[in-house]
Design a protein around this motif. Structure first.
Motif, PDB file in Angstrom:
ATOM      1  N   MET A   1       2.667  -4.322  -5.811  1.00  0.00           N
ATOM      2  CA  MET A   1       2.195  -3.637  -5.091  1.00  0.00           C
ATOM      3  C   MET A   1       1.046  -2.543  -5.414  1.00  0.00           C
ATOM      4  O   MET A   1       1.045  -2.063  -6.553  1.00  0.00           O
TER       5      MET A   1
ATOM      6  N   ALA B   1       4.021  -5.694   2.709  1.00  0.00           N
ATOM      7  CA  ALA B   1       5.458  -5.707   3.131  1.00  0.00           C
ATOM      8  C   ALA B   1       5.611  -5.898   4.686  1.00  0.00           C
ATOM      9  O   ALA B   1       4.621  -5.256   5.382  1.00  0.00           O
TER      10      ALA B   1
ATOM     11  N   THR C   1       9.733  -3.163  -2.115  1.00  0.00           N
ATOM     12  CA  THR C   1       8.630  -3.523  -2.668  1.00  0.00           C
ATOM     13  C   THR C   1       8.520  -3.370  -4.192  1.00  0.00           C
ATOM     14  O   THR C   1       8.102  -4.077  -4.921  1.00  0.00           O
TER      15      THR C   1
END
Length: 433
Positions: free
Chosen positions: A1, A84, A403
């Protein structure tokens, strides 16, 4: 991420201007998250069945009944750098048998390494084989699953669709406008004389003004036969003599899908029933989709809110959430969400389809100021936890943890299910204890 930009979170759902409870839910959650989670940028993938103009609010569109759109739009989302995806699940809003085409979308996301979370708006205790297969596939591929109540979590774990460590309870939210000008010490009854921010249409203002000193009970939401409104109408008729100031307001447009297939047959049956029972002066209709400001105005004038729904399976209800958030005592039939939300005493629960029992449940509140006040206090207490800002913060926390766990596992050289942070589960569970 990525850490040098806001994370990109795409919601897959029906969306305004489509008149649908899930569309409203997603719009409200998205709006609240934009305020509560500045580290996230929200995008919308609208499930469309009418060729609607989303006025720039939808970043992606899937034609509900266009099978090829599902994997194709998943690829577009992945290529747009989305971190996401949140899938708002209801069987009827996706194409294919039992909404199974959403699995084409989810499978392609997984192939491209994009994690997804599923929010379950319907959980059935006895799904058909097709429903169980479609939802089971979707849940097995999800990094996390969000539900609204402990009952929904227990049902999902009992079916084996998902283990408890991947299931989060985040309550259904409600607009903060519903609680404006609330006086914690006020006496039983509606908040008469309070101001409600925003504007309401003349029809709403006129009806509430005409009903000024009446005892208003109400129901709002999209109208369909499953709402059981005939039961509440018959109950109001039963109470007409002993409560001559009682007025029942039914507010909402006919559900678009019902209108497509059956026109206004159900509404016509309701108005016919009102005439047959001779309670035209006791039952008033507002035949359109209410804004949040109009809902706030109606609930501020409501003494008791009614949800006479037929199905015992219903696991969420935006209308009931809004009413409790506004501090309204409730009389409801015994469906799963009502059992959870009203368990601390915010109203009376009766069996579905029994107008005499419904009348007795309503009588128990209208005839007993002390009991009414206690139910109102319980609703106020639960409602304090349901504002969209609080719910958005909880939901954003679930997405962050999901995430982060995916990134951690990727760093370890493998992918797997996210672990459930107990702190979020405990916080959300407090709503229902």
């Amino acid at each position: 991420m990525a850490t040098d930009r806001p994370s990109r979170i795409a919601f897959v759902s029906t969306y305004l201007p489509r008149h649908c409870g899930i569309a409203t839910f997603t719009h409200d959650l998205r709006t609240a998250m934009d305020q509560a989670a500045p580290d996230m940028r929200t995008l919308i993938c609208a499930i469309d069945n009418e060729g609607l103009d989303y006025d720039g609010q939808a970043d992606f569109v899937i034609g509900q009944h266009t099978m090829a759109d599902y994997p194709a739009v998943a690829e577009s989302i992945a290529h747009a750098g989305v971190d996401a995806v949140v899938i708002e699940h209801e069987y009827g809003i996706f194409g294919g048998p039992d909404g199974d085409w959403i699995n084409l979308f989810a499978q392609r996301l997984s192939e491209l390494g994009v994690p997804y979370l599923v929010t379950l708006h319907t959980v059935l205790s006895h799904p058909s084989p097709g429903q169980a297969s479609a939802l089971g596939r979707l849940c097995r591929g999800a990094d996390a699953i969000a539900v609204f109540t402990p009952a929904a979590r227990a049902m999902i774990t009992s079916t084996g669709m998902a283990t408890a460590d991947r299931i989060f309870i985040v309550p259904h939210g409600a607009p903060t406008a519903l609680r404006e000008d609330w006086d914690r010490e006020h006496v039983p009854g509606p908040r008469r004389g309070t101001s409600v921010a925003g504007e309401v249409r003349p029809e709403v203002a006129e009806l509430l003004d005409q009903s000024g000193q009446s005892r208003i009970v109400s129901t709002f939401g999209l109208i369909s036969p499953g709402k059981g409104l005939e039961v509440a109408i018959e109950a109001v008729a039963d109470l007409a003599e002993e409560h001559p100031d009682l007025v029942y307001v039914i507010a909402g447009a006919t559900h678009p899908e019902v209108a497509k297939q059956h026109g206004e047959d159900y509404r016509d049956r309701l108005t016919g029933l009102v005439a047959d029972l001779g309670v035209q002066d006791r039952v008033r209709f507002l035949d359109f989709f209410l804004t949040d400001d109009e809902i706030a105005a109606l609930l501020a004038a409501t003494e008791v809110f009614l949800t006479p729904y037929h199905s015992t399976e219903q696991i969420s209800s935006g209308a009931l959430t809004f009413a409790v958030a506004a501090g309204c005592p409730v009389v409801s039939t015994s469906y799963r969400y009502a059992q959870d939300l009203l368990r601390t005493g915010a109203g009376n629960i009766v069996e579905p389809g029994d107008s005499a029992a419904f009348a007795e449940g309503l009588r128990g509140l209208l005839a007993d100021p002390e009991r009414l006040h206690a139910a109102q206090a319980a609703a106020h207490s639960v409602g304090a936890t349901l504002g969209w800002p609080s719910v958005a913060r909880q939901f954003a926390g679930v997405v962050r943890d999901m995430t982060a766990e995916r990134a951690r596992r990727r760093g370890l050289g493998g992918l797997g299910s996210t672990a459930r942070p107990a702190r979020l589960g405990r916080h959300a569970d407090a709503v229902f204890t």
